[in-house]
Design a protein around this motif. Structure first.
Motif, PDB file in Angstrom:
ATOM      1  N   MET A 117      31.732  38.334  38.011  1.00 47.71           N
ATOM      2  CA  MET A 117      31.143  39.604  37.604  1.00 47.71           C
ATOM      3  C   MET A 117      30.290  40.196  38.736  1.00 47.71           C
ATOM      4  O   MET A 117      30.330  41.393  39.032  1.00 47.71           O
ATOM      5  CB  MET A 117      30.282  39.406  36.345  1.00 47.71           C
ATOM      6  N   LYS A 118      29.494  39.324  39.374  1.00 48.92           N
ATOM      7  CA  LYS A 118      28.660  39.773  40.489  1.00 48.92           C
ATOM      8  C   LYS A 118      29.524  40.237  41.664  1.00 48.92           C
ATOM      9  O   LYS A 118      29.218  41.246  42.327  1.00 48.92           O
ATOM     10  CB  LYS A 118      27.735  38.631  40.917  1.00 48.92           C
ATOM     11  N   VAL A 119      30.599  39.515  41.918  1.00 46.39           N
ATOM     12  CA  VAL A 119      31.522  39.890  42.998  1.00 46.39           C
ATOM     13  C   VAL A 119      32.168  41.233  42.704  1.00 46.39           C
ATOM     14  O   VAL A 119      32.231  42.124  43.565  1.00 46.39           O
ATOM     15  CB  VAL A 119      32.608  38.790  43.174  1.00 46.39           C
ATOM     16  N   ILE A 142      36.900  37.078  48.096  1.00 42.12           N
ATOM     17  CA  ILE A 142      36.544  38.185  47.199  1.00 42.12           C
ATOM     18  C   ILE A 142      37.790  38.687  46.475  1.00 42.12           C
ATOM     19  O   ILE A 142      37.783  38.909  45.256  1.00 42.12           O
ATOM     20  CB  ILE A 142      35.902  39.344  47.992  1.00 42.12           C
ATOM     21  N   SER A 143      38.874  38.845  47.208  1.00 42.87           N
ATOM     22  CA  SER A 143      40.117  39.334  46.617  1.00 42.87           C
ATOM     23  C   SER A 143      40.634  38.369  45.551  1.00 42.87           C
ATOM     24  O   SER A 143      41.094  38.783  44.485  1.00 42.87           O
ATOM     25  CB  SER A 143      41.173  39.520  47.721  1.00 42.87           C
ATOM     26  N   ARG A 144      40.573  37.043  45.835  1.00 45.26           N
ATOM     27  CA  ARG A 144      41.052  36.048  44.868  1.00 45.26           C
ATOM     28  C   ARG A 144      40.231  36.086  43.580  1.00 45.26           C
ATOM     29  O   ARG A 144      40.777  36.005  42.480  1.00 45.26           O
ATOM     30  CB  ARG A 144      40.983  34.644  45.490  1.00 45.26           C
ATOM     31  N   ILE A 145      38.912  36.231  43.710  1.00 49.91           N
ATOM     32  CA  ILE A 145      38.041  36.239  42.525  1.00 49.91           C
ATOM     33  C   ILE A 145      38.360  37.445  41.644  1.00 49.91           C
ATOM     34  O   ILE A 145      38.477  37.327  40.416  1.00 49.91           O
ATOM     35  CB  ILE A 145      36.556  36.249  42.949  1.00 49.91           C
ATOM     36  N   VAL A 146      38.527  38.619  42.259  1.00 52.63           N
ATOM     37  CA  VAL A 146      38.834  39.815  41.477  1.00 52.63           C
ATOM     38  C   VAL A 146      40.195  39.682  40.811  1.00 52.63           C
ATOM     39  O   VAL A 146      40.368  40.067  39.649  1.00 52.63           O
ATOM     40  CB  VAL A 146      38.777  41.074  42.366  1.00 52.63           C
ATOM     41  N   ALA A 203      43.857  42.954  32.306  1.00 49.84           N
ATOM     42  CA  ALA A 203      43.744  44.387  32.592  1.00 49.84           C
ATOM     43  C   ALA A 203      43.521  44.584  34.083  1.00 49.84           C
ATOM     44  O   ALA A 203      42.918  43.745  34.757  1.00 49.84           O
ATOM     45  CB  ALA A 203      42.580  45.000  31.809  1.00 49.84           C
ATOM     46  N   ARG A 204      44.037  45.700  34.604  1.00 50.68           N
ATOM     47  CA  ARG A 204      43.811  46.021  36.009  1.00 50.68           C
ATOM     48  C   ARG A 204      42.473  46.750  36.141  1.00 50.68           C
ATOM     49  O   ARG A 204      42.246  47.780  35.506  1.00 50.68           O
ATOM     50  CB  ARG A 204      44.947  46.887  36.538  1.00 50.68           C
ATOM     51  N   LEU A 205      41.611  46.189  36.958  1.00 46.85           N
ATOM     52  CA  LEU A 205      40.273  46.767  37.162  1.00 46.85           C
ATOM     53  C   LEU A 205      40.224  47.679  38.383  1.00 46.85           C
ATOM     54  O   LEU A 205      39.458  48.649  38.406  1.00 46.85           O
ATOM     55  CB  LEU A 205      39.241  45.634  37.328  1.00 46.85           C
ATOM     56  N   LEU A 206      41.047  47.342  39.398  1.00 43.64           N
ATOM     57  CA  LEU A 206      41.048  48.100  40.642  1.00 43.64           C
ATOM     58  C   LEU A 206      42.469  48.499  41.004  1.00 43.64           C
ATOM     59  O   LEU A 206      43.413  47.769  40.727  1.00 43.64           O
ATOM     60  CB  LEU A 206      40.460  47.260  41.788  1.00 43.64           C
ATOM     61  N   MET A 254      39.891  37.514  37.786  1.00 41.73           N
ATOM     62  CA  MET A 254      39.239  38.250  36.707  1.00 41.73           C
ATOM     63  C   MET A 254      40.230  39.121  35.966  1.00 41.73           C
ATOM     64  O   MET A 254      40.244  39.166  34.729  1.00 41.73           O
ATOM     65  CB  MET A 254      38.104  39.132  37.273  1.00 41.73           C
ATOM     66  N   GLU A 255      41.072  39.829  36.737  1.00 42.96           N
ATOM     67  CA  GLU A 255      42.062  40.709  36.111  1.00 42.96           C
ATOM     68  C   GLU A 255      43.047  39.902  35.274  1.00 42.96           C
ATOM     69  O   GLU A 255      43.435  40.320  34.174  1.00 42.96           O
ATOM     70  CB  GLU A 255      42.794  41.505  37.193  1.00 42.96           C
ATOM     71  N   GLU A 256      43.455  38.743  35.775  1.00 41.54           N
ATOM     72  CA  GLU A 256      44.388  37.896  35.019  1.00 41.54           C
ATOM     73  C   GLU A 256      43.735  37.404  33.732  1.00 41.54           C
ATOM     74  O   GLU A 256      44.358  37.378  32.672  1.00 41.54           O
ATOM     75  CB  GLU A 256      44.817  36.712  35.883  1.00 41.54           C
TER      76      GLU A 256
END
Length: 293
Positions: A1-3, A27-31, A40-43, A34-36
């Motif tokens: 969430m912080k990332v 950073i990319s892996r964490i986001v 839902a797609r966040l970005l 999260m989406e998985e």
């Protein structure tokens, strides 16, 4: 969430990685995880730009709120758990300070060995923010200053005369009898009068006093000399009543009690030394013969 919040705030994975002290790939892996997890797609990513989806924007706003609350909770716990230390600057009235606050400071210094105190007793209204004070002890109704305050209790008043004085002049049995007595009045803004309350009844005593003073301590001293009747705080007069020197007069009549507050900059992020001192003031208040909250 912080990332994720850092990515949205900084506008890129690279900038977020620099802020958080890590690398862009992590950073990319964490986001992506999260989406998985959220399904839902966040970005929306492209070679040129990074944009936030509608769902991502809603998630970002909620995430920021949660992160802010968590940081505030951690800060509050950290502040409360820290030992009081450093310089504590206190201001109070020039009479209430020596009579009452001195005892609070002495007790506080005994339980807070790493704190030093600097105190100024004055009757002027101190701007605690611009003058660098941590806490002010104020008697009376507070002005709307935007500062935080905690009510400690109330100063209760009463009418008193010396036993010697009452041997020469019989004690008044009604408020109207005060006009035939020698009165010692504390002046307020140059005016010498009393507004006495008894339940729903109010009586204003505006007769010229035998002696008008601008100090409650001076009024007490003149009463002890047998020169008349004065209105005094009970915590100041009662020890002399116990010793048989002073006697209450018309005990059902007195001024409205005056509230006493500790005033400080913020109640949300209080320095441990300020919080500890204010807590002690609350606990000691009734020990001085005053009414607690």
């Amino acid at each position: 969430m912080k990332v994720f919040a850092a990515v949205v705030t900084d506008g890129s994975f690279t900038a977020a990685a620099e802020r958080l002290g890590t690398d862009k790939a992590r950073i990319s892996r964490i986001v992506r995880r999260m989406e998985e997890k959220l399904g839902a797609r966040l970005l929306t990513r492209s070679t040129r730009r990074l944009s936030v989806t509608e769902v991502g924007r809603d998630y970002f706003e909620r995430a920021v709120s949660i992160l802010t609350a968590a940081e505030a909770a951690e800060a509050a716990v950290a502040q409360q758990s820290r030992e009081p230390k450093g310089l504590l600057k206190i201001t109070a009235g020039s009479e209430f300070g020596p009579m009452v606050v001195d005892k609070w400071i002495a007790a506080f210094l005994r339980v807070a060995p790493k704190v030093t105190v600097e105190v100024e007793y004055t009757n002027r209204l101190v701007d605690i923010i611009h003058e660098g004070f941590d806490v002010a002890i104020r008697v009376g109704t507070l002005e709307d200053s935007g500062l935080s305050a905690r009510k400690l209790g109330e100063v209760v008043y009463g009418l008193y005369a010396s036993v010697d004085y009452l041997e020469e002049k019989p004690a008044p049995s009604a408020v109207s009898d005060l006009k035939r007595h020698d009165l010692i009045m504390k002046t307020t803004r140059g005016r010498a009068n009393w507004s006495l309350i008894n339940s729903s009844q109010t009586e204003k005593i505006a007769v010229p006093p035998r002696c008008a003073v601008n100090s409650m301590i001076a009024a007490k001293n003149l009463v002890l000399e047998g020169l008349g009747i004065a209105q005094l705080p009970r915590f100041m007069a009662e020890p002399y009543v116990t010793d048989g020197v002073l006697s209450p007069v018309l005990p059902e009549w007195a001024e409205i009690p005056a509230p006493v507050h500790a005033v400080f900059a913020s109640s949300r992020y209080m320095d441990p030394k300020v919080r500890s001192f204010v807590d002690l003031c609350v606990s000691m208040f009734s020990d001085n013969g005053m009414h607690a909250r």
